[in-house]
Design a protein around this motif. Structure first.
Motif, mmCIF file in Angstrom:
data_model
loop_
_atom_site.group_PDB
_atom_site.id
_atom_site.type_symbol
_atom_site.label_atom_id
_atom_site.label_comp_id
_atom_site.label_asym_id
_atom_site.label_seq_id
_atom_site.Cartn_x
_atom_site.Cartn_y
_atom_site.Cartn_z
ATOM 1 N N LEU A 1 72.841 20.607 -37.695
ATOM 2 C CA LEU A 1 71.941 20.834 -38.851
ATOM 3 C C LEU A 1 71.504 21.267 -39.967
ATOM 4 O O LEU A 1 72.306 22.914 -40.028
ATOM 5 C CB LEU A 1 70.372 20.918 -38.084
ATOM 6 N N ASP A 2 72.040 21.292 -41.392
ATOM 7 C CA ASP A 2 71.924 21.596 -42.287
ATOM 8 C C ASP A 2 70.654 21.174 -43.752
ATOM 9 O O ASP A 2 71.181 20.103 -43.918
ATOM 10 C CB ASP A 2 73.109 22.258 -43.353
ATOM 11 N N THR A 3 69.122 21.495 -42.986
ATOM 12 C CA THR A 3 68.276 21.071 -44.172
ATOM 13 C C THR A 3 67.512 22.326 -44.500
ATOM 14 O O THR A 3 66.748 23.085 -44.231
ATOM 15 C CB THR A 3 67.652 19.918 -43.032
ATOM 16 N N LEU A 4 66.677 21.823 -45.397
ATOM 17 C CA LEU A 4 65.427 22.609 -46.301
ATOM 18 C C LEU A 4 64.069 21.914 -45.891
ATOM 19 O O LEU A 4 63.601 22.579 -46.232
ATOM 20 C CB LEU A 4 65.792 22.653 -48.245
ATOM 21 N N GLY A 5 64.094 21.160 -44.669
ATOM 22 C CA GLY A 5 62.756 20.274 -44.605
ATOM 23 C C GLY A 5 63.132 19.101 -45.472
ATOM 24 O O GLY A 5 63.797 18.249 -45.565
ATOM 25 N N GLY A 6 61.148 18.647 -45.303
ATOM 26 C CA GLY A 6 61.159 16.693 -45.282
ATOM 27 C C GLY A 6 59.776 16.888 -45.123
ATOM 28 O O GLY A 6 59.007 17.249 -45.145
ATOM 29 N N SER A 7 60.098 15.106 -45.538
ATOM 30 C CA SER A 7 58.417 14.876 -44.648
ATOM 31 C C SER A 7 57.918 15.160 -43.549
ATOM 32 O O SER A 7 58.433 15.081 -42.183
ATOM 33 C CB SER A 7 58.362 13.581 -44.626
ATOM 34 N N VAL A 8 56.615 15.770 -42.792
ATOM 35 C CA VAL A 8 56.240 16.208 -41.944
ATOM 36 C C VAL A 8 56.062 15.083 -41.466
ATOM 37 O O VAL A 8 56.286 14.970 -39.084
ATOM 38 C CB VAL A 8 55.027 16.616 -42.498
ATOM 39 N N ASN A 9 55.515 13.569 -41.585
ATOM 40 C CA ASN A 9 55.605 12.386 -40.646
ATOM 41 C C ASN A 9 56.263 11.739 -40.172
ATOM 42 O O ASN A 9 56.999 11.998 -39.005
ATOM 43 C CB ASN A 9 55.396 11.111 -41.417
ATOM 44 N N VAL A 10 57.613 11.538 -40.812
ATOM 45 C CA VAL A 10 58.854 11.654 -40.113
ATOM 46 C C VAL A 10 59.293 12.553 -38.983
ATOM 47 O O VAL A 10 60.056 12.488 -37.849
ATOM 48 C CB VAL A 10 60.026 11.458 -41.499
#
Length: 441
Positions: free
Chosen positions: A67-76
């Motif tokens: 994993l390499d992510t800065l985030g995104g949708s809380v619902n997803v």
């Protein structure tokens, strides 16, 4: 009799070899690997769900999600967390390679893993909530969101000890961030692994509590099987990049405006509509800032007006300014902003394009009306009969009645059309001067 015994022994030998070969194959464990880089989106959710199902069906030992992510949708993110927690196979979240991060919603995904691991040089944290368009939440709404996140994060980190619980709350309330070694010391993650092979080695013999049972990982000598995104997942993942979404929207609106200004080809219009549909899909996934979208819409309204009512390019300049402002706040968040160099490059290119279109429109409007017989003025014709002063001339494949304005003209002589009166052309000879001009000389 001996022959029958021999065949029976041969059959048992073949059966034993088959069983032994199957057992040998079964002794080689398989680990499935997903590689995710980018925002937490429905595409990422679909990819993880497919990876879990494929791992269960193939009998894999576990699933590793790099994993390499800065985030995104809380619902997803909530849906991804539920899928991981209820998976019937151990899911290992591995933040890698060096330089990668699991920020914001990515932290929740990491905590949801049955095993959480990090590579040296990676980070985790910064869970402070923001609005759906990246804006700062009002105080009341922010308090509710923070408390909701704290409760969920504490549930995920409950098995990791008090230090991990305290850090998780700090990551939400104060946007705390931890390095790999710090996270391991706090108990936020279980393993710090230099690479995949090192991770697999450290997983061997670890007891994992799944939703309804316990399993012990046997990863020694495991074969890693990479599961890439399929064609549709890869395509949708690419267009949900904010930069790509911005480019698609710009191309789409440019193509549609150009098609409407000069209809007939349809190709540009079709391309424009497809680009806009893809852009709006990406906006829906990325939670677009509607203020930025309104500015961009205004910019193209100004561009279109400058084409319809061309002036001095003032509307085009205003459109460029509105486009830059809109793009800069289109995704008003530090997580996935649109690249500033890309914004100015696209705005400049769009402004130049519409300036070119406007200049062409002004030039077309300044030309005299060319309709019917008026288009013949200035052209060269051939006398078919004697013009004294009336006769006939041949021009553009047609025979016209003509009147000579500068004296008799012989058949076959070249003449210039200088005017049109009804169905008669006024012509002058090209082979001799008119009496009037001769007298003036």
């Amino acid at each position: 009799m001996r022959k029958r015994k021999f065949l029976r022994a041969l059959l048992w030998l073949a059966l034993a070899c088959t069983v032994l070969a199957g057992t040998a194959r079964g002794q080689t464990p398989t680990i499935h690997l997903l590689d995710i880089k980018g925002p937490v989106t429905p595409i990422m959710q679909s990819y993880i769900d497919r990876g879990i199902q494929a791992s269960v069906e193939s009998g894999a030992v576990c699933l590793i999600v790099q994993l390499d992510t800065l985030g995104g949708s809380v619902n997803v993110t909530g849906e991804v967390v539920k899928e991981i927690q209820n998976a019937d196979i151990p899911v290992v979240i591995y933040i890698a390679p060096a330089g990668a991060t699991a920020a914001s919603a990515g932290t929740l995904v990491t905590l949801a893993g049955h095993v959480a691991a990090m590579a040296p040089g990676t980070t985790i944290g910064a869970l402070s909530p923001v609005g759906p368009q990246g804006e700062e939440l009002p105080e009341t709404a922010k308090t509710k969101e923070v408390e909701w996140l704290v409760a969920n994060a504490r549930n995920l980190a409950a098995r990791r000890g008090e230090s991990a619980l305290a850090w998780v709350e700090k990551a939400i309330r104060e946007s705390a961030v931890a390095t790999a070694n710090e996270a391991l010391k706090l108990g936020v993650v279980d393993i710090v692994a230099t690479d995949l092979n090192n991770l697999v080695a450290q997983l061997d013999g670890r007891e994992i509590q799944l939703a309804y049972r316990k399993v012990t990982l046997r990863t020694s000598g495991a074969q890693i099987n990479r599961l890439p995104m399929n064609l549709i997942e890869s395509f949708l993942h690419v267009i949900t990049d904010p930069n790509i979404a911005f480019i698609l929207m710009t191309i789409g609106i440019n193509a549609v405006i150009f098609e409407l200004s000069s209809p007939g080809g349809y190709v540009l219009g079709i391309i424009g509509v497809i680009c806009l549909v893809l852009a709006f899909y990406a906006f829906g996934v990325l939670s677009v800032n509607y203020t930025g979208l309104a500015f961009i819409a205004l910019s193209f309204v100004l561009f279109a007006l400058d084409v319809i009512t061309p002036g001095l390019g003032v509307l085009t300049v205003g459109g460029v300014v509105a486009l830059v402002l809109g793009a800069m706040v289109l995704f008003n968040t530090s997580i996935y902003p649109v690249s500033r160099p890309l914004i100015f490059t696209v705005a400049l290119a769009t402004g130049m394009f519409f300036a070119f279109v406007v200049s062409k429109a002004i030039r077309a409007q300044s030309r005299p009306v060319a309709v019917g017989a008026e288009t013949l003025v200035g052209q060269i014709a051939t006398a078919r009969s004697r013009l004294d002063p009336q006769g006939r001339v041949w021009v553009e494949g047609e025979l016209w009645d003509a009147i000579a304005t500068d004296g008799p003209i012989a058949p076959g002589e070249k003449v210039k059309i200088v005017g049109v009166e009804g169905l008669h052309l006024h012509v002058q000879s090209l082979t001799h001067e008119s009496p009037t001009r001769a007298a003036q000389n």
